[in-house]
Design a protein around this motif. Structure first.
Motif, PDB file in Angstrom:
ATOM      1  N   TYR A 165       0.824  -1.243   0.073  1.00 57.70           N
ATOM      2  CA  TYR A 165       0.217   0.082   0.046  1.00 57.70           C
ATOM      3  C   TYR A 165       0.722   1.332  -0.204  1.00 57.70           C
ATOM      4  CZ  TYR A 165      -4.614  -2.103   0.480  1.00 57.70           C
ATOM      5  OH  TYR A 165      -5.901  -2.744   0.279  1.00 57.70           O
ATOM      6  N   ARG A 166       1.918   1.362   1.024  1.00 54.21           N
ATOM      7  CA  ARG A 166       2.967   2.478   1.043  1.00 54.21           C
ATOM      8  C   ARG A 166       3.241   2.683  -0.500  1.00 54.21           C
ATOM      9  NH1 ARG A 166       2.856   6.743   2.972  1.00 54.21           N
ATOM     10  NH2 ARG A 166       2.433   5.625   5.054  1.00 54.21           N
ATOM     11  N   MET A 167       3.987   1.840  -1.098  1.00 57.28           N
ATOM     12  CA  MET A 167       4.471   1.763  -2.632  1.00 57.28           C
ATOM     13  C   MET A 167       3.462   2.225  -3.614  1.00 57.28           C
ATOM     14  SD  MET A 167       7.204  -1.387  -2.832  1.00 57.28           S
ATOM     15  CE  MET A 167       6.082  -2.751  -2.171  1.00 57.28           C
ATOM     16  N   LEU A 168       2.338   1.817  -3.509  1.00 55.74           N
ATOM     17  CA  LEU A 168       1.228   2.185  -4.356  1.00 55.74           C
ATOM     18  C   LEU A 168       0.970   3.756  -4.139  1.00 55.74           C
ATOM     19  CD1 LEU A 168      -0.896   1.242  -6.322  1.00 55.74           C
ATOM     20  CD2 LEU A 168      -2.455   1.018  -4.439  1.00 55.74           C
ATOM     21  N   LEU A 169       0.962   4.246  -2.991  1.00 60.21           N
ATOM     22  CA  LEU A 169       0.755   5.733  -2.541  1.00 60.21           C
ATOM     23  C   LEU A 169       1.867   6.465  -3.294  1.00 60.21           C
ATOM     24  CD1 LEU A 169      -0.671   5.995   0.942  1.00 60.21           C
ATOM     25  CD2 LEU A 169      -1.612   6.773  -1.121  1.00 60.21           C
ATOM     26  N   GLU A 170       3.019   5.853  -3.030  1.00 56.76           N
ATOM     27  CA  GLU A 170       4.218   6.841  -3.620  1.00 56.76           C
ATOM     28  C   GLU A 170       4.072   6.508  -5.334  1.00 56.76           C
ATOM     29  OE1 GLU A 170       7.545   5.020  -1.992  1.00 56.76           O
ATOM     30  OE2 GLU A 170       7.580   6.023  -0.116  1.00 56.76           O
ATOM     31  N   GLU A 171       3.870   5.473  -5.733  1.00 63.70           N
ATOM     32  CA  GLU A 171       3.839   5.625  -7.085  1.00 63.70           C
ATOM     33  C   GLU A 171       2.806   6.273  -7.653  1.00 63.70           C
ATOM     34  OE1 GLU A 171       5.702   0.876  -7.278  1.00 63.70           O
ATOM     35  OE2 GLU A 171       3.421   1.254  -7.582  1.00 63.70           O
ATOM     36  N   ILE A 172       1.523   6.346  -7.275  1.00 61.70           N
ATOM     37  CA  ILE A 172       0.560   7.424  -7.623  1.00 61.70           C
ATOM     38  C   ILE A 172       1.027   8.851  -7.620  1.00 61.70           C
ATOM     39  CG2 ILE A 172      -1.755   8.367  -7.006  1.00 61.70           C
ATOM     40  CD1 ILE A 172      -2.449   5.548  -5.784  1.00 61.70           C
ATOM     41  N   SER A 173       1.740   9.282  -6.357  1.00 58.90           N
ATOM     42  CA  SER A 173       2.206  10.607  -6.307  1.00 58.90           C
ATOM     43  C   SER A 173       3.256  10.821  -7.481  1.00 58.90           C
ATOM     44  CB  SER A 173       2.945  10.901  -4.974  1.00 58.90           C
ATOM     45  OG  SER A 173       4.167  10.107  -4.946  1.00 58.90           O
ATOM     46  N   TRP A 174       4.047   9.905  -7.728  1.00 55.33           N
ATOM     47  CA  TRP A 174       4.945  10.015  -8.756  1.00 55.33           C
ATOM     48  C   TRP A 174       4.240  10.413 -10.253  1.00 55.33           C
ATOM     49  CZ3 TRP A 174       8.351   5.456  -7.016  1.00 55.33           C
ATOM     50  CH2 TRP A 174       8.759   5.882  -5.943  1.00 55.33           C
ATOM     51  N   ALA A 175       3.223   9.662 -10.550  1.00 58.95           N
ATOM     52  CA  ALA A 175       2.471   9.445 -11.498  1.00 58.95           C
ATOM     53  C   ALA A 175       1.733  10.743 -11.896  1.00 58.95           C
ATOM     54  CB  ALA A 175       1.454   8.281 -11.754  1.00 58.95           C
ATOM     55  N   VAL A 176       1.170  11.360 -10.646  1.00 61.26           N
ATOM     56  CA  VAL A 176       0.635  12.607 -10.761  1.00 61.26           C
ATOM     57  C   VAL A 176       1.642  13.813 -11.109  1.00 61.26           C
ATOM     58  CG1 VAL A 176      -0.499  14.275  -9.379  1.00 61.26           C
ATOM     59  CG2 VAL A 176      -1.329  12.014  -9.009  1.00 61.26           C
ATOM     60  N   ALA A 177       2.675  13.587 -10.399  1.00 62.38           N
ATOM     61  CA  ALA A 177       3.880  14.641 -10.643  1.00 62.38           C
ATOM     62  C   ALA A 177       4.168  14.687 -12.354  1.00 62.38           C
ATOM     63  CB  ALA A 177       5.072  14.269  -9.886  1.00 62.38           C
TER      64      ALA A 177
END
Length: 307
Positions: A165-177
């Motif tokens: 779940y933590r990795m998923l949140l980080e990957e979403i934030s990178w994708a949004v960036a």
């Protein structure tokens, strides 16, 4: 390539003197220590396609035939930088677990997403607790819902899930960036639970029923105790806007729950389960999950290190 390091799920190494002492004291009770190493990977084609289909079939249970599972697997594989798999025998082996997120708004014109949203809306209509989902998922809704799909084999410890779940949140934030379409208003987790159903075998033998000691009991549904296949769901529910269960469209035949029984006096009735969390509250939910299932340092390092 592995996206994160390998980690060992056996207990932390004991002091050499303790080990020596243990070996001396257990000469009559020899045992073999089972060590299992897991690796985190990105979703990758073609190796994960069949594994995803099997895990999706397990997740959707009796209603799995309602979906084109291959199309869902293809959609997951089309976004390899979002989500994770867990494997034990290298990159080209079958995943033992997976987690991904699908943008229901962005892909609403795809037939398989239409299947999923229609299914969720219809099932939500059978439970008043879930009824707000129908307008939320409608095509004219202004909300952007991310559908989280995750499933694993029974040998995957719950402690492995918070890092995913933590990795998923980080990957979403990178994708949004990167200006990719992963800004969500809500996260919807598809899951499953089960009810302990008095066995028909008890009626045949007319024996008194034993009391079942519940694990991770949440409450009573239709007079039966509900249990979680995914213990982390109980943490997610504490941050949820709504959550609830539903019966599968394809009901099991009478007495079939006995064939799934792990208790002498009880059969198992599996059900679908949905959890909706507002995006602003999802970070806190993951943090509590990490605290609830205290992650060993080796697991955290494996999850956070990128290769």
């Amino acid at each position: 390539m592995a996206k994160r390091k390998t980690y060992d799920d056996s207990a932390a190494e004991q002091d050499s003197e303790e080990v020596s002492s243990l070996e001396e004291s257990s000469s009559e009770d020899d045992y073999d220590e089972i060590r299992q190493e897991f690796e985190f990977f990105d979703p990758q084609s073609p190796w994960d396609f069949e594994g995803f289909k099997r895990l999706l079939r397990q997740l959707f249970d009796a209603d799995a035939t309602s979906f084109h599972l291959g199309a869902i697997a293809d959609l997951i594989l089309a976004q390899p930088l979002l989500g994770s798999t867990i494997k034990t025998e290298g990159n080209e082996s079958d995943p033992h677990a997976f987690m991904t997120i699908l943008n229901l708004k962005e892909h609403q014109d795809k037939p398989v997403i239409h299947e999923l949203t229609s299914y969720i809306s219809h099932r939500a209509g059978t439970n008043p607790q879930l009824s707000p989902l129908k307008p939320l998922l409608s095509s004219d809704s202004g909300k952007k819902v991310g559908l989280i799909l995750t499933e694993r084999w029974v040998n995957i410890a719950t402690e492995l899930i918070p890092p995913m779940y933590r990795m998923l949140l980080e990957e979403i934030s990178w994708a949004v960036a990167e200006r990719e379409p992963y800004t969500f208003s809500h996260y919807l987790i598809m899951s499953k639970t089960y009810l302990a159903i008095p066995s028909l075998l008890n009626e045949e033998t007319n024996r008194p029923k034993k009391k079942l000691k519940p694990k991770a009991m949440k409450g009573i549904d239709e007079g039966h105790t509900m249990y979680y296949f995914h213990p982390e769901d109980e943490v997610l529910e504490r941050h949820a806007a709504l959550f609830g269960g539903f019966d599968y469209v394809k009901q099991s035949a009478e007495g079939e729950s006995d064939s799934k029984s792990t208790f002498h006096d009880f059969g198992i009735k599996q059900r679908g389960h949905l959890i909706l969390i507002e995006a602003a509250k999802f970070e806190a939910a993951v943090k509590e999950m990490e605290a609830e299932f205290a992650t060993q340092p080796s697991i955290a390092a494996a999850a956070m290190d990128k290769s």
